[in-house]
Design an enzyme around this catalytic site. Structure first.
Site, mmCIF file in Angstrom:
data_model
loop_
_atom_site.group_PDB
_atom_site.id
_atom_site.type_symbol
_atom_site.label_atom_id
_atom_site.label_comp_id
_atom_site.label_asym_id
_atom_site.label_seq_id
_atom_site.Cartn_x
_atom_site.Cartn_y
_atom_site.Cartn_z
ATOM 1 N N LYS A 186 0.845 -1.200 0.000
ATOM 2 C CA LYS A 186 0.000 0.000 0.000
ATOM 3 C C LYS A 186 0.873 1.240 0.000
ATOM 4 C CE LYS A 186 -1.795 2.586 3.174
ATOM 5 N NZ LYS A 186 -1.753 3.954 2.598
ATOM 6 N N GLU A 260 10.412 0.450 10.140
ATOM 7 C CA GLU A 260 11.385 1.535 9.966
ATOM 8 C C GLU A 260 10.624 2.815 10.269
ATOM 9 O OE1 GLU A 260 12.998 4.435 8.922
ATOM 10 O OE2 GLU A 260 13.247 3.869 6.807
ATOM 11 N N CYS A 294 13.300 10.329 7.055
ATOM 12 C CA CYS A 294 13.227 9.799 8.412
ATOM 13 C C CYS A 294 14.569 9.907 9.125
ATOM 14 C CB CYS A 294 12.747 8.358 8.391
ATOM 15 S SG CYS A 294 13.584 7.367 7.162
ATOM 16 N N GLU A 392 9.958 14.663 15.943
ATOM 17 C CA GLU A 392 10.262 14.642 14.514
ATOM 18 C C GLU A 392 9.360 15.628 13.793
ATOM 19 O OE1 GLU A 392 9.358 10.984 12.355
ATOM 20 O OE2 GLU A 392 11.219 11.264 11.249
#
Lengths: 481, 296
Positions: A186, A260, A294, A392
């Site tokens: 997806k 991850e 990331c 983040e």
């Protein structure tokens, strides 16, 4: 004779037309099918806000069909002679290379990243991942000492983010297929188009039907996929929050899991570093791909004696970065992927200022009228407790802090729940390896930053997730030894 | 005149010391003939939390030691265990086997102890070898040195199966220690004595305090705390049923603990080929990839 004293760049747009269809369907069992739920969503170009296409939102019945197709295909694909599996993957790698310009343009239009990056970074890596993993197909028995007959796991549910749509697809699909698994993938709802173009390539390369299935949709489609009882393995790249939900929902099910997740990676500059090189590394670390990375080096730690020098040079360098049309070959910083993400970034900038950080936004170049834009910027006078130093942001925003001793740098760098990547800049060899060994991170870049390669394992420690992608270690999550 | 034996209450092994449980509770171990064999501490959640703190402190010093040194310490545990074989055999035999009213035979227990000691020797040898076996030098594009090597995950919970009480614990503990981690072991609930003998062996084997910790107590009380404690980095070992596994994996999701559990009933602890594999160490390691430019 008049001399043109205006040194601004003329526009240099990439003009390849990727010919985007008005409607995209799901790719299940080798066919493009409409969703049984008849619901669709639009995907837009974040640089223009123009709708590019309408995509199907896969519902439970679609996910069932995709998993069933992958299950049926697994019986044959897992027993296909490894050399023959390899040929399919090699062929896919070649077709990606041949169609790379078209794919790069499509990636840039759907996601907003500069064409310079999608063309020179994403697409070459995508092809390399398929080429590299193709060669593993018939070498798995040599890969893990003592495990001479490693077995594929089965049906893999793979959910990927919007920051490197096709590259994340390659990281997921290439090793899964090389090990004899089948997949249902997806893509993110804001960047589904290159995954569906990849489905066309699978057709062109006569990949057996059902080996790769693509279901588009948002979070609910992803949840249906990873919670499907007939899935054997889940591979997810995305936020730590969602990763934890997936881990919780798969508890006790026996599903294999690789995650991850997020990061807040430190980039440490010592006074004895080559400062000019470090500046380039800092830029590469946080403003690459609009900071939608990331492993972005979003916390900069500078040794106190060179702090003012680094800030001055950063301001100068930042003022030269060109923000704007991602399809322009001279653009350095493209569009923020979505309006929602831009709002998140702005919120963090506001909180940073409210907490007392100093904002540096050296570029005052005009931005396009339409689209989602954020000028590259950084915050100094940041304290470790500040939100912008802990969470983040996933945008072109750097938090700058200082340190005095190596011990302080290490302890502050490690003072985070994340542990994806880290950077260290110094010309002292023994020091750099000492620091590297004490940083809690899955990837450590020494005197460089944001380097990727299909042979190089990538992944995090702590709450940045577990499992590796790339190289020999990337196979581990797709095999039972 | 018959002499009354001196029966001690077995204590916990935490941070290199043998404290009683902070809860003041004990549990009774019943022998085959329904006689009291021993009293053990009924460790509490608070005991586990205290242990995590001490284990966390021990971690950097343990990993900083040279692999050769860690290797020798694991070998020293085996040497000391060899000398206490008889005591370990007696400890294994002090309670009936599950589902029976008979203790394991002396031959069975001796075989278990021998296998456990040999396993320690095997993993002593892995300390300075597995990084070469499972690490790599990566042939990347461009002028870079790029290599990947294992580092310890950190503070690991080690859940021993109820049986075999000694060999089960050793089999799950040794890979964790060889990987450079520190361990907080939960002993067999049905027979914790061999684990406590092992704790005494560790205490006299140059194992730094806090590297090996052994708790005794009830699984249903302590497993939830293992699962939920945010400063435990990984959980390995054996579960008695899927509900335990679900509970541990659910708690682990909250701080991304690495979990590698096997169902106790499915494990053949005497299968040296399977149990001595370096891939039993790998789940408790983190692969670190380091890049550095080369060339001018």
């Amino acid at each position: 004779m008049t001399v043109n004293s205006d040194w601004t760049y003329a526009p240099a747009p990439e003009r390849v037309d990727p010919e985007i269809a008005e409607r995209h369907r799901l790719f299940i069992d080798g066919r493009f099918l409409s969703s049984r739920g008849r619901r669709t969503f639009e995907t837009a170009n974040p640089a223009t806000e123009a709708v590019l296409s309408e995509c199907d939102e896969a519902n439970a019945a679609d996910v069932d069909a995709a998993v069933a197709a992958a299950r049926a295909a697994f019986r044959k694909w897992s027993r296909t002679r490894p050399q023959e599996r390899a040929k399919h993957l090699y062929r896919i790698a070649r077709r990606i290379q041949e169609r790379s310009r078209e794919l790069a343009v499509l990636e840039t239009m759907d996601g907003g990243k500069p064409i310079r990056e999608s063309r020179d970074v994403d697409l070459p890596l995508v092809a390399q991942h398929f080429f590299h993993n193709a060669g593993w197909c018939d070498k798995l028995k040599y890969a893990f000492p003592g495990a001479t007959d490693p077995k594929p796991i089965g049906v893999c549910a793979q959910v990927i983010p919007w920051n490197f749509p096709l590259l994340m697809l390659a990281w997921k699909i290439a090793p899964a297929l090389a090990c004899g698994n089948t997949v249902v993938l997806k893509p993110a709802e804001t960047t589904p188009l290159t995954a569906l173009r990849f489905a066309e390539i699978c057709e062109e390369c006569e990949l057996p039907k059902g080996v790769v299935n693509i279901v588009t949709g948002a979070g609910e489609t992803g949840r249906l996929l990873v919670e499907h009882p007939d899935v054997d393995k889940i591979a997810f790249t995305g936020s730590t929050e969602v990763g934890k939900r997936i881990a919780a929902s798969s508890a006790g099910t026996g599903k294999r899991l690789t995650l991850e997740l997020g990061g807040k990676s430190p980039n440490i500059v010592f006074a004895d570093a080559s400062i000019d090189q470090a500046i380039e590394g800092i830029v590469q670390g946080i403003w690459f791909n609009q900071g939608h990375v990331c492993c972005a080096g979003s916390r900069l730690f500078v040794q106190e004696s060179v702090l003012s020098e680094v800030i001055t040079k950063l301001e100068r360098r930042l003022s030269t970065l060109r923000v704007g049309d991602p399809l322009d070959k001279n653009t350095d910083v493209g569009a923020i992927n979505s309006g929602a993400q831009l709002a998140t970034i702005r919120d963090y900038l506001e909180r940073g200022r409210a907490e007392g950080a100093t904002m540096h936004e050296p570029s005052d170049a005009s931005l396009p009228d339409k689209g989602h834009w954020c000028r590259p910027c950084f915050l100094s006078d940041v304290q470790p407790s500040h939100v912008v130093a802990r969470e983040e942001i996933f945008g072109p925003v750097l938090a700058v802090m200082s340190f005095r001793t190596p011990e302080e740098a290490i302890s502050r760098a490690n003072d985070t729940r994340f542990g994806l990547a880290a950077g260290v800049w110094t010309d002292k060899g023994s020091k750099i390896f000492e620091i590297a060994s004490r940083l809690q991170a899955g990837v450590v870049w020494l005197n460089t930053y944001n380097r990727f390669d299909a042979t190089s394992p990538f992944g995090g420690v702590k709450e940045s997730g577990f499992g590796r992608e790339g190289g020999l270690h990337g196979l581990r999550g797709y095999l039972s030894l | 005149m018959a002499r009354e034996p001196i029966l001690k209450t077995w204590k916990l092994f935490i941070g290199g010391a043998f404290p009683r449980t902070e809860s003041g509770r004990t549990m009774i171990l019943w022998g085959a003939d329904d006689r009291v064999v021993a009293h053990c501490c009924q460790g509490s959640r608070k005991d586990l939390r205290n242990t995590v703190e001490l284990a966390r402190k021990a971690l950097p010093r343990w990993w900083a030691r040279d692999a050769y040194n860690r290797s020798q310490i694991l070998y020293r545990i085996a040497e000391m265990a060899e000398g206490r074989t008889a005591e370990l055999v007696d400890a294994i035999r002090c309670v009936p086997e599950a589902g029976t009213d008979r203790a394991p035979t002396a031959a069975t227990a001796r075989k278990e102890v021998a296998c456990g000691i040999d396993r320690l020797v095997a993993f002593a040898g892995w300390c300075d070898k597995f990084p070469q076996v499972i690490g790599s030098r990566n042939p990347v594009n461009g002028p870079y040195h790029d290599f990947t090597m294992p580092e310890p995950t950190g503070v690991c919970g080690v859940i021993a199966p109820n049986e075999p009480s000694f060999l089960g614990l050793v089999s799950h503990l040794a890979p964790v220690l060889a990987g450079g981690n520190v361990a907080i072991a939960l002993a067999s609930e049905t027979n914790p004595l061999p684990s406590m003998v092992l704790a005494e062996i560790c205490a006299t084997s140059d194992v730094p305090g806090g590297v090996v910790n052994v708790l005794t107590g009830y699984r249903r009380e302590l497993l939830p705390e293992f699962a939920d404690h945010r400063d435990i980095d990984a959980i390995g070992g054996a579960t008695e049923g899927n509900e335990e596994r679900r509970l541990l994996e659910l708690g682990a999701a909250d701080n991304m603990k690495r979990v590698r559990l096997e169902h106790a009933a499915e494990i053949d602890y005497h299968d040296d080929d399977a149990r001595h594999s370096p891939w039993t160490i790998e789940p408790f390691t983190e692969m670190k990839t380091i890049w550095h430019p080369s060339g001018s």
